[in-house]
Design a protein around this motif. Structure first.
Motif, short mmCIF file in Angstrom:
data_model
loop_
_atom_site.label_atom_id
_atom_site.label_comp_id
_atom_site.label_asym_id
_atom_site.label_seq_id
_atom_site.Cartn_x
_atom_site.Cartn_y
_atom_site.Cartn_z
N GLN A 83 0.82 -1.21 0.00
CA GLN A 83 0.00 0.00 0.00
C GLN A 83 0.86 1.26 0.00
O GLN A 83 0.55 2.23 -0.67
N ARG A 84 1.95 1.23 0.77
CA ARG A 84 2.77 2.41 0.96
C ARG A 84 4.08 2.37 0.16
O ARG A 84 4.50 3.37 -0.42
N ALA A 85 4.73 1.23 0.14
CA ALA A 85 6.04 1.12 -0.50
C ALA A 85 5.92 1.21 -2.02
O ALA A 85 4.90 0.83 -2.61
N MET A 86 6.98 1.71 -2.65
CA MET A 86 7.05 1.74 -4.11
C MET A 86 7.56 0.39 -4.60
O MET A 86 8.51 -0.17 -4.04
N LEU A 87 6.96 -0.13 -5.65
CA LEU A 87 7.33 -1.44 -6.19
C LEU A 87 8.24 -1.28 -7.41
O LEU A 87 7.86 -0.67 -8.41
N VAL A 88 9.44 -1.84 -7.31
CA VAL A 88 10.43 -1.82 -8.37
C VAL A 88 10.64 -3.25 -8.85
O VAL A 88 10.77 -4.16 -8.03
N SER A 89 10.66 -3.46 -10.17
CA SER A 89 10.86 -4.81 -10.71
C SER A 89 12.02 -4.83 -11.69
O SER A 89 12.18 -3.91 -12.49
N ASP A 90 12.81 -5.90 -11.61
CA ASP A 90 13.95 -6.05 -12.51
C ASP A 90 13.52 -6.41 -13.93
O ASP A 90 12.61 -7.23 -14.12
N LEU A 91 14.21 -5.83 -14.89
CA LEU A 91 14.14 -6.33 -16.26
C LEU A 91 15.14 -7.48 -16.36
O LEU A 91 16.34 -7.28 -16.17
N PRO A 92 14.67 -8.71 -16.62
CA PRO A 92 15.60 -9.85 -16.58
C PRO A 92 16.56 -9.85 -17.77
O PRO A 92 16.45 -9.05 -18.70
N PHE A 93 17.49 -10.77 -17.71
CA PHE A 93 18.59 -10.89 -18.67
C PHE A 93 18.14 -10.76 -20.12
O PHE A 93 17.28 -11.51 -20.58
N GLN A 94 18.72 -9.79 -20.80
CA GLN A 94 18.53 -9.52 -22.23
C GLN A 94 17.13 -9.03 -22.61
O GLN A 94 16.85 -8.81 -23.79
N SER A 95 16.25 -8.85 -21.63
CA SER A 95 14.95 -8.27 -21.97
C SER A 95 15.09 -6.77 -22.25
O SER A 95 14.16 -6.15 -22.77
N ASP A 96 16.25 -6.21 -21.89
CA ASP A 96 16.52 -4.80 -22.16
C ASP A 96 17.65 -4.64 -23.19
O ASP A 96 18.31 -3.60 -23.24
N ALA A 97 17.84 -5.64 -24.02
CA ALA A 97 18.93 -5.61 -25.00
C ALA A 97 18.73 -4.50 -26.03
O ALA A 97 19.70 -3.94 -26.54
N THR A 98 17.48 -4.18 -26.33
CA THR A 98 17.16 -3.07 -27.23
C THR A 98 16.07 -2.22 -26.58
O THR A 98 15.32 -2.72 -25.73
N PRO A 99 15.96 -0.97 -26.98
CA PRO A 99 14.89 -0.15 -26.42
C PRO A 99 13.50 -0.74 -26.62
O PRO A 99 12.66 -0.68 -25.71
N GLU A 100 13.27 -1.31 -27.77
CA GLU A 100 11.95 -1.85 -28.07
C GLU A 100 11.64 -3.06 -27.18
O GLU A 100 10.51 -3.20 -26.67
N ARG A 101 12.62 -3.96 -26.99
CA ARG A 101 12.40 -5.11 -26.11
C ARG A 101 12.19 -4.64 -24.67
O ARG A 101 11.34 -5.18 -23.95
N ALA A 102 12.97 -3.65 -24.25
CA ALA A 102 12.82 -3.14 -22.89
C ALA A 102 11.45 -2.52 -22.69
O ALA A 102 10.85 -2.66 -21.61
N LEU A 103 10.94 -1.83 -23.70
CA LEU A 103 9.62 -1.22 -23.59
C LEU A 103 8.55 -2.28 -23.40
O LEU A 103 7.67 -2.15 -22.54
#
Length: 270
Positions: A83-103
Motif C-alpha cells: 500500500q505504501r512502498a514503491m514497487l520496483v521490478s527487474d528487467l531480466p537478462f537480455q529483456s533490455d537488450a534493445t529499447p523496443e524489447r525493454a519497452l
C-alpha cells in the motif's frame, strides 16, 4: 526532515525529496504477497522484485535463466501486498537488450503492478534508459557488480577498486542520471567511491555492499532472514532475524538500522 510516518505513498517526487532532506531510504526484495505485506507494514520504502528470485526462489545458479514471465508473475503477487512502498521490478537478462524489447517488458511489469523498472549497466543501456524515461516509465539503474554480467566479470567481485574502474563508475553514474534514471543501485563498490558518487549524484543512490554513504540500502530478503540459499554469503549480508526475533521484527530492525546509520558498518562494507 521527512519521517517514515509522514509518507503515505512513495512516489518519484518523494524519493527526490528524501535525497534533498537526507532521509535514508530502505529497500528490500520480496517475491510473494505475504513477505511484501510484511515489508510494507514494517518500514520498507521500496520493495524490489529482483531477478535474484532465480537463485533464492527457483534454486538456480545465477539470475540469467529468469524470464519476463517469471518477473511478471512475482510482480503481480507482490503488488497485492503493498500500500505504501514503491514497487520496483527487474528487467531480466537480455529483456533490455534493445529499447523496443525493454519497452515491451516494462509494459508487462507496470501492468502487473510495478511502479519502476530496474536495469543493469550503462553503455548501450543509456539509450534504453532514455527511451523508457521519455515514455514515462520510471527507471532505476544498477551499477557496480551487475549480476547479469557475471559471465563477463568472471564471478561476483567488488567493482571499482582501481583508479580507472572508479573513474568509469563515476562517469556511468552521471550518465544514467542524465539519461533519465530516477534511482541508482550501487552493488559491491568500495565505500569511499560509493560515497563520492552519492555526493555528486542528482538522483538517490541505494547501496548493497557499497558502504554507509549511499542515500539508502537494499538487501535480499532471504539474506536478511539468515536463510541459506546454497550460495556463498557476501560480506555485506547481515542476519536481522536473530536481532528482531520474528520476520516482522527482523524487517523493522533492518529499517531502523538503515535509518539511524548503524547498517551497514565497516564489517559489512568494502
Amino acid at each position: 526532515m521527512s519521517t517514515h510516518a509522514e509518507i503515505k505513498k512513495w512516489t518519484l517526487p518523494a524519493l527526490a525529496a528524501a535525497k534533498r532532506e537526507g532521509r535514508r531510504l530502505v529497500m528490500l526484495t520480496a517475491y510473494d504477497h505475504g513477505f511484501a505485506r510484511a515489508a510494507d507494514l514494517n518500514g520498507v520504502d521500496l520493495v524490489l522484485v529482483g531477478d535474484s528470485l532465480g537463485m533464492v526462489v527457483q534454486g538456480r545458479g545465477s539470475t540469467l535463466p529468469v524470464t519476463v514471465a517469471d518477473m511478471t508473475y512475482h510482480t503481480e503477487v507482490v503488488a497485492r501486498g503493498l500500500q505504501r512502498a514503491m514497487l520496483v521490478s527487474d528487467l531480466p537478462f537480455q529483456s533490455d537488450a534493445t529499447p523496443e524489447r525493454a519497452l515491451q517488458a516494462s509494459i508487462a511489469l507496470l501492468q502487473a503492478g510495478a511502479e519502476m523498472v530496474k536495469l543493469e549497466g550503462a553503455g548501450h543501456k543509456l539509450e534504453v534508459i532514455r527511451f523508457l524515461a521519455e515514455r514515462d516509465i520510471p527507471v532505476c539503474s544498477h551499477l557496480g557488480l551487475t549480476p547479469q554480467s557475471v559471465l563477463k566479470l568472471g564471478g561476483y567481485k567488488v567493482q571499482g577498486r582501481d583508479e580507472q574502474a572508479a573513474a568509469q563508475l563515476r562517469a556511468d553514474a552521471a550518465a544514467v542520471a542524465e539519461a533519465g534514471a530516477s534511482l541508482l543501485v550501487l552493488e559491491c563498490v568500495p565505500s569511499t567511491l560509493a560515497a563520492a558518487i552519492t555526493s555528486a549524484s542528482a538522483i538517490p543512490t541505494i547501496g548493497i555492499g557499497a558502504g554507509p554513504g549511499c542515500d539508502g540500502q537494499v538487501l535480499v530478503l532471504h539474506d536478511l532472514l539468515g536463510l541459506d540459499s546454497g550460495h556463498r554469503k557476501p560480506k555485506f549480508v547481515k542476519d536481522f532475524l536473530a536481532q528482531g526475533g520474528s520476520v516482522a521484527g527482523a524487517i523493522a530492525a533492518y529499517a531502523a538500522a538503515v535509518r539511524d546509520g548503524s547498517f551497514p558498518d565497516a564489517e559489512h562494507s568494502y
